[in-house]
Design an enzyme around this catalytic site. Structure first.
Site, PDB file in Angstrom:
ATOM      1  N   VAL A 162       0.846  -1.118   0.069  1.00 22.59           N
ATOM      2  CA  VAL A 162      -0.092   0.226  -0.102  1.00 22.59           C
ATOM      3  C   VAL A 162       0.926   1.281  -0.070  1.00 22.59           C
ATOM      4  O   VAL A 162       0.625   2.343   0.834  1.00 22.59           O
ATOM      5  CB  VAL A 162      -0.917   0.036   1.167  1.00 22.59           C
ATOM      6  CG1 VAL A 162      -2.099   0.790   1.030  1.00 22.59           C
ATOM      7  CG2 VAL A 162      -1.275  -1.674   1.425  1.00 22.59           C
ATOM      8  N   HIS A 163       1.776   1.061  -1.006  1.00 23.10           N
ATOM      9  CA  HIS A 163       3.097   2.214  -1.282  1.00 23.10           C
ATOM     10  C   HIS A 163       2.812   3.723  -0.317  1.00 23.10           C
ATOM     11  O   HIS A 163       3.470   3.797   0.569  1.00 23.10           O
ATOM     12  CB  HIS A 163       3.330   2.444  -2.372  1.00 23.10           C
ATOM     13  CG  HIS A 163       3.517   1.192  -3.640  1.00 23.10           C
ATOM     14  ND1 HIS A 163       4.747   0.571  -3.451  1.00 23.10           N
ATOM     15  CD2 HIS A 163       2.712   0.558  -4.416  1.00 23.10           C
ATOM     16  CE1 HIS A 163       4.558  -0.513  -4.202  1.00 23.10           C
ATOM     17  NE2 HIS A 163       3.388  -0.472  -4.885  1.00 23.10           N
ATOM     18  N   ASP A 164       1.662   4.487  -0.960  1.00 21.39           N
ATOM     19  CA  ASP A 164       1.810   5.666  -0.701  1.00 21.39           C
ATOM     20  C   ASP A 164       1.564   5.942   1.087  1.00 21.39           C
ATOM     21  O   ASP A 164       1.523   6.959   1.556  1.00 21.39           O
ATOM     22  CB  ASP A 164       0.792   6.576  -1.539  1.00 21.39           C
ATOM     23  CG  ASP A 164       1.495   6.566  -3.118  1.00 21.39           C
ATOM     24  OD1 ASP A 164       2.657   6.521  -3.045  1.00 21.39           O
ATOM     25  OD2 ASP A 164       0.702   6.848  -3.799  1.00 21.39           O
TER      26      ASP A 164
ATOM     27  N   SER B 205       2.210   4.699   3.318  1.00 18.20           N
ATOM     28  CA  SER B 205       3.568   4.624   4.207  1.00 18.20           C
ATOM     29  C   SER B 205       4.072   5.845   4.536  1.00 18.20           C
ATOM     30  O   SER B 205       4.704   6.022   5.523  1.00 18.20           O
ATOM     31  CB  SER B 205       4.677   3.568   3.621  1.00 18.20           C
ATOM     32  OG  SER B 205       5.220   3.999   2.566  1.00 18.20           O
TER      33      SER B 205
END
Ligand code: BDR
Ligand code: CA
Length: 316
Positions: A244-246, A248
């Site tokens: 859930v890249h962004d 983080s």
């Protein structure tokens, strides 16, 4: 321990994981004073990223936050999109509609220049969740705005992990490496959360159930988006769950104690060829150059998902 509140601009290309990040940020007003959301072309075209940012604002119950549309194409390169990952509308798993509220008048680049010019020195944090075109344009037109920036926190880059759009490049850097170079050479304080990190913060059945149990609209939206979004990455990389890249970046701003990294010297390759868009993280200082970024390499994965679910529980 809670961090004291600070001013934040979120620059973004929603984007499935961008929407999760925006909801997490909007659910955390005691720490993040979101001045504006600025949009850029990236995962999908600018009109769609701008609509999706306004949808996120609606779902977050925060239509008071202005959304400014920015660059519709990268500085130099031809636009590159990611419909295979984010769907044609840039939001997999949910039905999109035209949001109630429109865009703020003016452009994201003008907004960045005006706001950062007027800000006290080192006072505004900028979260970069997509290609860095808007901030690069603002810095090119008005280099003095660097002074108003406290820190730029970027989701982007990859080193030990390898890339996700080419064998060596991560999408946000590949989509506009020249823009990333402008930001890197501006002298602002920079923190990078690369794929090396985000590929360790993975969904699981238990974590998805944790989100589904919230029972509110925000939880349903996030679960629907993530169920559709993570499948491709799980299959492509053989991962047990999806990143859930962004989100983080927002978790890092809220609870930096969940994360660990080191100061390094970072370069971006903008030469045409197979390494275009690659980030070169000088992990052992082989080049002997002064460090220019904090590179976040690890985090408490369950702590990240606990933060996400407890904050989303506050929304409608
Ligand atoms: C990054 O690229 C985009 O597709 C995602 O929204 C994220 O910002 C991951 O490489
Ligand atoms: Ca993004």
């Amino acid at each position: 321990m809670l961090r004291p509140s600070f001013d934040l601009i979120i620059d973004t290309d929603p984007g499935a994981d961008d929407v999760v990040a925006l909801l997490l940020a909007m659910a955390s007003p005691e720490t993040l004073n979101i001045l504006a959301i600025t949009t850029v072309a990236g995962n999908v075209r600018l009109d769609k990223t701008s609509r999706n940012a306004r949808l996120a604002r609606e779902w977050g119950g925060r239509e008071d936050i202005p959304v400014y549309a920015g660059a519709s194409r990268p500085l130099l390169r031809a636009p590159v999109y990611a419909p295979d990952i984010h769907g044609e509308e840039g939001l997999p798993g949910v039905t999109v509609h035209e949001p109630r509220q429109g865009l703020a008048p003016g452009s994201a680049v003008g907004y960045l220049i005006d706001t950062l010019s007027a800000a006290p020195p080192h006072s505004i944090t900028v979260a970069m969740l997509g290609p860095q075109t808007n901030l690069a344009l603002a810095l090119i037109q008005a280099p003095h705005i660097a002074l108003g920036i406290k820190e730029v926190v970027v989701m982007g880059g990859a080193h030990f992990n390898g890339g996700n759009i080419t064998p060596v490049a991560e999408f946000n850097l590949f989509a506009d490496p020249e823009a990333a170079e402008v930001v890197l050479s501006s002298g602002v304080k920079l923190t990078y959360l690369p794929l090396d990190l985000t590929h360790t913060l993975l969904t699981s059945d238990a974590r998805m159930q944790q989100l589904a149990a919230l029972g509110n609209q925000a939880g349903r939206v996030v679960v629907d988006i993530l169920n559709a979004y993570v499948a491709t990455d799980m299959q492509r990389y053989g991962l047990p769950g999806g990143p859930v890249h962004d989100a983080s970046v927002i978790a890092y701003l809220l609870k930096p104690e969940l994360f660990a990294g080191r100061q390094i010297y970072l370069q971006v390759d903008s030469r045409e060829g197979p390494t275009y868009g690659q980030t070169i993280a000088d992990w052992h200082n082989a080049l002997g150059q002064p460090n220019n970024v904090t590179w976040i390499a690890s985090a408490d994965a369950q702590g990240f998902f606990d933060l996400l679910s407890t904050r989303l529980a506050r929304l409608q």
